[in-house]
Design a protein around this motif. Sequence first.
Motif, short mmCIF file in Angstrom:
data_model
loop_
_atom_site.label_atom_id
_atom_site.label_comp_id
_atom_site.label_asym_id
_atom_site.label_seq_id
_atom_site.Cartn_x
_atom_site.Cartn_y
_atom_site.Cartn_z
N ILE A 10 0.84 -1.20 0.00
CA ILE A 10 0.00 0.00 0.00
C ILE A 10 0.87 1.25 0.00
CG2 ILE A 10 -1.68 1.34 1.32
CD1 ILE A 10 -2.85 -1.33 2.28
N TYR A 11 1.92 1.25 0.82
CA TYR A 11 2.83 2.39 0.89
C TYR A 11 3.53 2.59 -0.46
CZ TYR A 11 7.08 5.02 1.95
OH TYR A 11 8.10 5.93 1.93
N ASN A 12 4.04 1.51 -1.03
CA ASN A 12 4.75 1.62 -2.30
C ASN A 12 3.83 2.06 -3.44
OD1 ASN A 12 7.28 0.96 -1.32
ND2 ASN A 12 7.00 -1.24 -1.64
N ARG A 13 2.61 1.55 -3.44
CA ARG A 13 1.68 1.94 -4.50
C ARG A 13 1.24 3.39 -4.34
NH1 ARG A 13 -0.09 -2.01 -7.86
NH2 ARG A 13 0.55 -4.12 -7.32
N THR A 14 1.17 3.86 -3.10
CA THR A 14 0.88 5.27 -2.88
C THR A 14 2.02 6.13 -3.42
OG1 THR A 14 -0.44 4.78 -0.92
CG2 THR A 14 0.36 7.03 -1.15
N LEU A 15 3.26 5.70 -3.15
CA LEU A 15 4.42 6.41 -3.70
C LEU A 15 4.36 6.44 -5.23
CD1 LEU A 15 7.66 5.37 -1.75
CD2 LEU A 15 6.73 7.68 -2.05
N LEU A 16 4.03 5.28 -5.81
CA LEU A 16 3.98 5.18 -7.26
C LEU A 16 2.89 6.08 -7.83
CD1 LEU A 16 5.14 3.83 -9.76
CD2 LEU A 16 3.51 1.98 -9.44
N ARG A 17 1.73 6.09 -7.18
CA ARG A 17 0.64 6.95 -7.64
C ARG A 17 1.05 8.41 -7.56
NH1 ARG A 17 -2.61 7.81 -11.08
NH2 ARG A 17 -2.95 5.55 -11.01
N ASN A 18 1.74 8.79 -6.48
CA ASN A 18 2.20 10.17 -6.35
C ASN A 18 3.24 10.51 -7.43
OD1 ASN A 18 0.56 10.60 -4.14
ND2 ASN A 18 2.16 10.15 -2.64
N PHE A 19 4.09 9.53 -7.75
CA PHE A 19 5.07 9.72 -8.82
C PHE A 19 4.38 9.97 -10.15
CE2 PHE A 19 7.89 7.31 -11.94
CZ PHE A 19 8.70 8.40 -12.22
N LEU A 20 3.37 9.16 -10.46
CA LEU A 20 2.65 9.32 -11.72
C LEU A 20 1.90 10.64 -11.76
CD1 LEU A 20 1.28 5.68 -12.12
CD2 LEU A 20 3.25 6.71 -13.28
N ASN A 21 1.34 11.05 -10.63
CA ASN A 21 0.65 12.34 -10.58
C ASN A 21 1.63 13.49 -10.81
OD1 ASN A 21 -1.83 11.16 -10.08
ND2 ASN A 21 -1.68 11.38 -7.86
N LEU A 22 2.83 13.37 -10.24
CA LEU A 22 3.84 14.41 -10.43
C LEU A 22 4.30 14.47 -11.89
CD1 LEU A 22 5.99 13.95 -7.19
CD2 LEU A 22 4.65 15.97 -7.81
N ILE A 23 4.43 13.31 -12.52
CA ILE A 23 4.78 13.30 -13.94
C ILE A 23 3.71 14.04 -14.74
CG2 ILE A 23 5.05 11.84 -15.99
CD1 ILE A 23 6.31 9.73 -14.22
N GLU A 24 2.45 13.76 -14.42
CA GLU A 24 1.36 14.39 -15.15
C GLU A 24 1.43 15.91 -15.06
OE1 GLU A 24 -1.56 13.85 -17.83
OE2 GLU A 24 -0.43 12.25 -16.84
N LEU A 25 1.87 16.41 -13.93
CA LEU A 25 1.95 17.85 -13.71
C LEU A 25 3.21 18.48 -14.30
CD1 LEU A 25 0.76 18.03 -10.00
CD2 LEU A 25 -0.53 18.79 -12.00
N ASN A 26 4.30 17.67 -14.40
CA ASN A 26 5.61 18.27 -14.66
C ASN A 26 6.37 17.69 -15.85
OD1 ASN A 26 5.91 20.03 -12.10
ND2 ASN A 26 5.42 18.01 -11.26
N TYR A 27 5.77 16.80 -16.65
CA TYR A 27 6.56 16.10 -17.66
C TYR A 27 7.14 17.03 -18.71
CZ TYR A 27 2.39 16.38 -20.63
OH TYR A 27 1.31 16.83 -21.37
N ARG A 28 6.56 18.21 -18.88
CA ARG A 28 7.12 19.15 -19.86
C ARG A 28 8.44 19.76 -19.39
NH1 ARG A 28 1.61 19.66 -20.55
NH2 ARG A 28 0.88 19.75 -22.73
N SER A 29 8.62 19.86 -18.09
CA SER A 29 9.80 20.56 -17.57
C SER A 29 10.77 19.67 -16.80
CB SER A 29 9.36 21.72 -16.66
OG SER A 29 8.52 21.25 -15.61
N LEU A 30 10.28 18.60 -16.17
CA LEU A 30 11.14 17.70 -15.39
C LEU A 30 11.26 16.38 -16.11
CD1 LEU A 30 9.90 18.34 -11.71
CD2 LEU A 30 11.75 19.49 -12.96
N ARG A 31 12.49 16.01 -16.48
CA ARG A 31 12.69 14.79 -17.28
C ARG A 31 13.58 13.76 -16.58
NH1 ARG A 31 11.60 16.51 -22.74
NH2 ARG A 31 9.65 17.65 -22.49
N LEU A 32 14.12 14.08 -15.39
CA LEU A 32 15.07 13.17 -14.73
C LEU A 32 14.45 12.54 -13.50
CD1 LEU A 32 18.32 15.34 -14.92
CD2 LEU A 32 17.59 13.51 -16.47
N PRO A 33 14.66 11.23 -13.30
CA PRO A 33 14.13 10.57 -12.10
C PRO A 33 14.55 11.24 -10.80
CG PRO A 33 14.89 8.94 -13.68
CD PRO A 33 15.31 10.28 -14.22
N LYS A 34 15.77 11.79 -10.74
CA LYS A 34 16.23 12.40 -9.50
C LYS A 34 15.38 13.60 -9.10
CE LYS A 34 19.72 15.52 -11.51
NZ LYS A 34 21.15 15.91 -11.51
N ASP A 35 14.83 14.31 -10.10
CA ASP A 35 13.96 15.45 -9.80
C ASP A 35 12.68 14.99 -9.10
OD1 ASP A 35 15.74 17.22 -11.05
OD2 ASP A 35 14.85 16.82 -13.02
#
Length: 284
Positions: free
Chosen positions: A177-202
């Motif tokens: 549950i914790y890992n899937r929440t992290l993953l969901r947050n990661f995907l949400n962040l990509i949706e918001l920032n994929y035009r400007s943030l391209r590196l996993p470290k960001d």
Amino acid sequence: MVLKIPVIEQCTVSGDMQQGIMVEDLAGYLARNKNLIFPHRHNFYHLLLFTKGGGKHTIDFETFDIVPWQIYFMSPGQIHSWSFEGEMDGYVVNFDKDFFKTFLLRPDYLGSFSFFSGFVRDEVFTVKEAEREVIVDTFKRLRTYVRDVDFAHISLLYIFHLLEKQRDLPSPLQEDIYNRTLLRNFLNLIELNYRSLRLPKDYAALLYITPNHLNALCQEVLGSSAGEIIRNRVLLEAKRLLVIKDYAIAEIAYELNFNDNSYFTKFFKKGEGVTPEEFRKKHT
């Protein structure tokens, strides 16, 4: 420069919409929207259950053969088109992005259902025979009492839970549950920032985890590296923009924050195997 993608508004296709939701039989919906065959995206959630008919439908460039009792879910922003054959029937439900906002304590609750994962592979499946009668009955009741917004909320969530249960997904452990929440947050962040943030470290920094942790999580759950997931989201948006013929390749490259057209073309061909021009020709 802001690109304008054909967006189908809820009020445009939903006819007798009540308080942000429409429920209609498929035959009637198609009769009212007979010209809606070009690739387009919605600004609302859209689900469709086929009980009769054939042909094909495409969601974000993945094509599916239509069979009776297939159901598909679409989130706002996804591009789709369809080509139906024979006599079509079933049910269509369209509901606004904020339909559950005041009803649910957790605004991200829909993301807990597998078919709202944002991945097309999770969004199309067949309703099992044991669940068909109760799901159709619930759709009928939902259509009859759709003006009662509380009944509509409860009925739609009931359908979601029935469909999630019939998919026989394993119950997640607490760590999952914790890992899937992290993953969901990661995907949400990509949706918001994929035009400007391209590196996993960001993204790892935004999630307060290490890049190695993020990459391991993506490999374990999705079978792809974090970098691949970010690049695939950029590639998906490029494909979405390319099916709209009015925009030059250079304009799309600019919108997606590439330094120049040639770099965008190399990126696209590496990911898709063809140039942007070849992809556009094939899909339009």
